[in-house]
Design a protein around this motif. Structure first.
Motif, PDB file in Angstrom:
ATOM      1  N   UNK A 114       0.791  -1.229   0.000  1.00 14.70           N
ATOM      2  CA  UNK A 114       0.000   0.000   0.000  1.00 14.70           C
ATOM      3  C   UNK A 114       0.815   1.268   0.000  1.00 14.70           C
ATOM      4  N   UNK A 115       2.132   1.142  -0.144  1.00  8.39           N
ATOM      5  CA  UNK A 115       2.952   2.355  -0.149  1.00  8.39           C
ATOM      6  C   UNK A 115       2.730   3.138  -1.440  1.00  8.39           C
ATOM      7  N   UNK A 116       2.598   4.443  -1.286  1.00 10.03           N
ATOM      8  CA  UNK A 116       2.476   5.319  -2.447  1.00 10.03           C
ATOM      9  C   UNK A 116       3.862   5.770  -2.870  1.00 10.03           C
ATOM     10  N   UNK A 117       4.140   5.698  -4.168  1.00  7.96           N
ATOM     11  CA  UNK A 117       5.420   6.136  -4.687  1.00  7.96           C
ATOM     12  C   UNK A 117       5.340   7.635  -4.939  1.00  7.96           C
ATOM     13  N   UNK A 118       5.926   8.404  -4.045  1.00  4.26           N
ATOM     14  CA  UNK A 118       5.837   9.856  -4.138  1.00  4.26           C
ATOM     15  C   UNK A 118       7.160  10.429  -4.626  1.00  4.26           C
ATOM     16  N   UNK A 119       7.047  11.515  -5.366  1.00  2.99           N
ATOM     17  CA  UNK A 119       8.250  12.188  -5.831  1.00  2.99           C
ATOM     18  C   UNK A 119       8.939  12.893  -4.671  1.00  2.99           C
ATOM     19  N   UNK A 120      10.271  12.932  -4.674  1.00  2.00           N
ATOM     20  CA  UNK A 120      10.980  13.662  -3.624  1.00  2.00           C
ATOM     21  C   UNK A 120      10.666  15.154  -3.699  1.00  2.00           C
ATOM     22  N   UNK A 121      10.990  15.852  -2.615  1.00  2.00           N
ATOM     23  CA  UNK A 121      10.823  17.299  -2.552  1.00  2.00           C
ATOM     24  C   UNK A 121      11.599  17.944  -3.704  1.00  2.00           C
ATOM     25  N   UNK A 122      10.944  18.839  -4.418  1.00  4.31           N
ATOM     26  CA  UNK A 122      11.560  19.446  -5.595  1.00  4.31           C
ATOM     27  C   UNK A 122      12.395  20.656  -5.193  1.00  4.31           C
ATOM     28  N   UNK A 123      13.530  20.843  -5.853  1.00  5.15           N
ATOM     29  CA  UNK A 123      14.400  21.982  -5.610  1.00  5.15           C
ATOM     30  C   UNK A 123      14.623  22.721  -6.909  1.00  5.15           C
ATOM     31  N   UNK A 124      14.421  24.017  -6.887  1.00  5.43           N
ATOM     32  CA  UNK A 124      14.736  24.827  -8.059  1.00  5.43           C
ATOM     33  C   UNK A 124      16.249  25.008  -8.135  1.00  5.43           C
ATOM     34  N   UNK A 125      16.716  25.471  -9.284  1.00  8.97           N
ATOM     35  CA  UNK A 125      18.144  25.733  -9.442  1.00  8.97           C
ATOM     36  C   UNK A 125      18.603  26.787  -8.439  1.00  8.97           C
ATOM     37  N   UNK A 126      17.757  27.779  -8.171  1.00  8.67           N
ATOM     38  CA  UNK A 126      18.102  28.822  -7.197  1.00  8.67           C
ATOM     39  C   UNK A 126      18.243  28.214  -5.799  1.00  8.67           C
ATOM     40  N   UNK A 127      17.346  27.301  -5.430  1.00  9.62           N
ATOM     41  CA  UNK A 127      17.441  26.623  -4.133  1.00  9.62           C
ATOM     42  C   UNK A 127      18.750  25.861  -4.005  1.00  9.62           C
ATOM     43  N   UNK A 128      19.096  25.129  -5.063  1.00 14.61           N
ATOM     44  CA  UNK A 128      20.327  24.322  -5.034  1.00 14.61           C
ATOM     45  C   UNK A 128      21.544  25.222  -4.891  1.00 14.61           C
ATOM     46  N   UNK A 129      21.594  26.300  -5.658  1.00 18.94           N
ATOM     47  CA  UNK A 129      22.741  27.199  -5.586  1.00 18.94           C
ATOM     48  C   UNK A 129      22.862  27.835  -4.209  1.00 18.94           C
ATOM     49  N   UNK A 130      21.719  28.158  -3.603  1.00 22.70           N
ATOM     50  CA  UNK A 130      21.748  28.729  -2.250  1.00 22.70           C
ATOM     51  C   UNK A 130      22.267  27.714  -1.247  1.00 22.70           C
ATOM     52  N   UNK A 131      21.832  26.475  -1.374  1.00 19.72           N
ATOM     53  CA  UNK A 131      22.275  25.422  -0.463  1.00 19.72           C
ATOM     54  C   UNK A 131      23.764  25.148  -0.614  1.00 19.72           C
ATOM     55  N   UNK A 132      24.236  25.031  -1.856  1.00 24.97           N
ATOM     56  CA  UNK A 132      25.644  24.722  -2.096  1.00 24.97           C
ATOM     57  C   UNK A 132      26.563  25.862  -1.660  1.00 24.97           C
ATOM     58  N   UNK A 133      26.018  27.061  -1.577  1.00 22.14           N
ATOM     59  CA  UNK A 133      26.843  28.202  -1.179  1.00 22.14           C
ATOM     60  C   UNK A 133      26.967  28.400   0.319  1.00 22.14           C
ATOM     61  N   UNK A 134      26.320  27.552   1.128  1.00 23.33           N
ATOM     62  CA  UNK A 134      26.323  27.752   2.579  1.00 23.33           C
ATOM     63  C   UNK A 134      27.604  27.312   3.302  1.00 23.33           C
ATOM     64  N   UNK A 135      28.264  26.227   2.926  1.00 24.59           N
ATOM     65  CA  UNK A 135      29.463  25.820   3.673  1.00 24.59           C
ATOM     66  C   UNK A 135      30.539  26.902   3.702  1.00 24.59           C
ATOM     67  N   UNK A 136      31.191  27.032   4.852  1.00 20.58           N
ATOM     68  CA  UNK A 136      32.249  28.023   5.051  1.00 20.58           C
ATOM     69  C   UNK A 136      33.555  27.453   4.497  1.00 20.58           C
ATOM     70  N   UNK A 137      34.013  27.983   3.369  1.00 20.47           N
ATOM     71  CA  UNK A 137      35.205  27.442   2.708  1.00 20.47           C
ATOM     72  C   UNK A 137      36.494  27.804   3.432  1.00 20.47           C
ATOM     73  N   UNK A 138      36.409  28.614   4.473  1.00 19.85           N
ATOM     74  CA  UNK A 138      37.598  28.937   5.255  1.00 19.85           C
ATOM     75  C   UNK A 138      37.887  27.890   6.326  1.00 19.85           C
ATOM     76  N   UNK A 139      36.997  26.907   6.448  1.00 18.32           N
ATOM     77  CA  UNK A 139      37.197  25.829   7.417  1.00 18.32           C
ATOM     78  C   UNK A 139      37.336  24.491   6.689  1.00 18.32           C
ATOM     79  N   UNK A 140      38.026  23.548   7.341  1.00 20.35           N
ATOM     80  CA  UNK A 140      38.225  22.227   6.725  1.00 20.35           C
ATOM     81  C   UNK A 140      36.890  21.510   6.532  1.00 20.35           C
TER      82      UNK A 140
END
Length: 319
Positions: free
Chosen positions: A106-132
């Motif tokens: 009875x499990x429904x096959x649902x699509x994962x949460x959708x991310x726009x290109x802007x969302x992805x770019x915002x997420x990828x830009x969060x890590x602090x590159x000055x730290x290991x």
């Protein structure tokens, strides 16, 4: 019963090349089914196994009574189907009971949460590159999104899988199926920066030149605490932590980035069969369920192709 289980283990582990996690889950589920279906019977007869229809129904009903989720019931069913196929293959039964083939949890096959290109770019830009840690996180996120890797695939990467001279990386997917992915662009850039910081200049240069010493080939690409391979839960927690910093980014996981990889390829005009190969899907149907076209692209395709579309521009011979 032990001999039957051991034969089945060998079948799914060696012949079917299932992952260790799948082998463990399937064995656990099949053992639970057999213990309930044939209590105290160490060697069920062929006729008893052949007439397992009611036993399967009782087992599934018991799982539902215990409040098991549909996904759990579906997993039990998948294990039982696999077990009965093994019995058929080894001539322990003459046919597979229809209930095994047709039942669903009875499990429904649902699509994962959708991310726009802007969302992805915002997420990828969060890590602090000055730290290991920030550099590691950025490189890992770029690899997941840039190559569409599963969580287990990115965690399992070794230095020996990287081929910088030929711009490619070897990925070991489900069922130990290997595929070669392109290693270019932004993912390659941040992976080089991370390796130069993490491994030191000498080892990083050896990786880039493709002359890695044998003792380093099985070294993990991404480390967690205590010089150990990064854990899956660490990656999941890392993605969740960054998403909390962005508004409207709830329910995002590493798998969401893999989904975004696929949908953004489709939105850019990539063919679905190419996406299937890049994702490592055995069946095209899996890709069709897993990915979906954006509404704007559907509208564009309709307006361009259908002769009765309101916004379709007529060809010269139609005007």
């Amino acid at each position: 019963m032990a001999g039957l289980i051991e034969g089945y283990r060998n079948h799914i582990e060696v012949e079917r090349a299932m992952s260790p996690r799948t082998v463990s889950s399937y064995l656990r589920d099949v053992e639970a089914f057999l213990a309930e279906a044939f209590p105290g019977d160490e060697d069920p007869s062929t006729s008893a196994l052949q007439d397992g229809k009611e036993a399967v129904r009782r087992h599934l009903a018991g799982l539902r009574r215990r409040g098991c989720r549909p996904a759990t019931i579906d997993r039990h069913l998948a294990a039982i189907r696999s077990f009965f196929r093994y019995l058929l293959l080894t001539d322990r039964i003459e046919r597979i009971p229809p209930v095994v083939q047709t039942s669903r949890g009875g499990r429904r096959r649902e699509l994962p949460h959708d991310l726009s290109l802007e969302n992805v770019e915002a997420l990828l830009g969060l890590p602090d590159l000055d730290t290991a840690r920030g550099m590691r996180d950025r490189a890992l996120l770029e690899m997941v999104y840039g190559l569409g890797l599963r969580l287990a695939e990115v965690v399992g990467l070794n230095l020996g899988d990287l081929d910088f001279p030929d711009h490619r990386v070897r990925v070991l997917g489900k069922g130990n199926r290997e595929r070669i992915m392109p290693l270019d662009g932004v993912a390659r850039k941040y992976l080089r920066l991370y390796l130069g910081q993490r491994c030191g200049p000498e080892a990083a240069l050896a990786v880039e030149d493709g002359i890695l010493p044998g003792n380093l080939r099985n070294t993990p690409v991404f480390f967690g605490r205590g010089e150990r391979r990064i854990a899956r839960r660490t990656v999941q927690a890392m993605v969740a932590r960054y998403c909390r910093e962005l508004a409207g980014m709830k329910g995002v996981s590493p798998h969401t980035l893999r989904h975004a990889f696929a949908t953004h390829l489709l939105d850019g005009g990539a063919g679905i069969r190419m996406v299937q190969e890049l994702l490592g899907h055995r069946n095209l149907a899996t890709t069709q369920i897993y990915t979906h076209l954006s509404r704007s692209r559907l509208r564009e395709a309709y307006d361009t192709a259908h002769p009765r579309a309101a916004n379709r521009k007529p060809k010269k011979d139609e005007s």
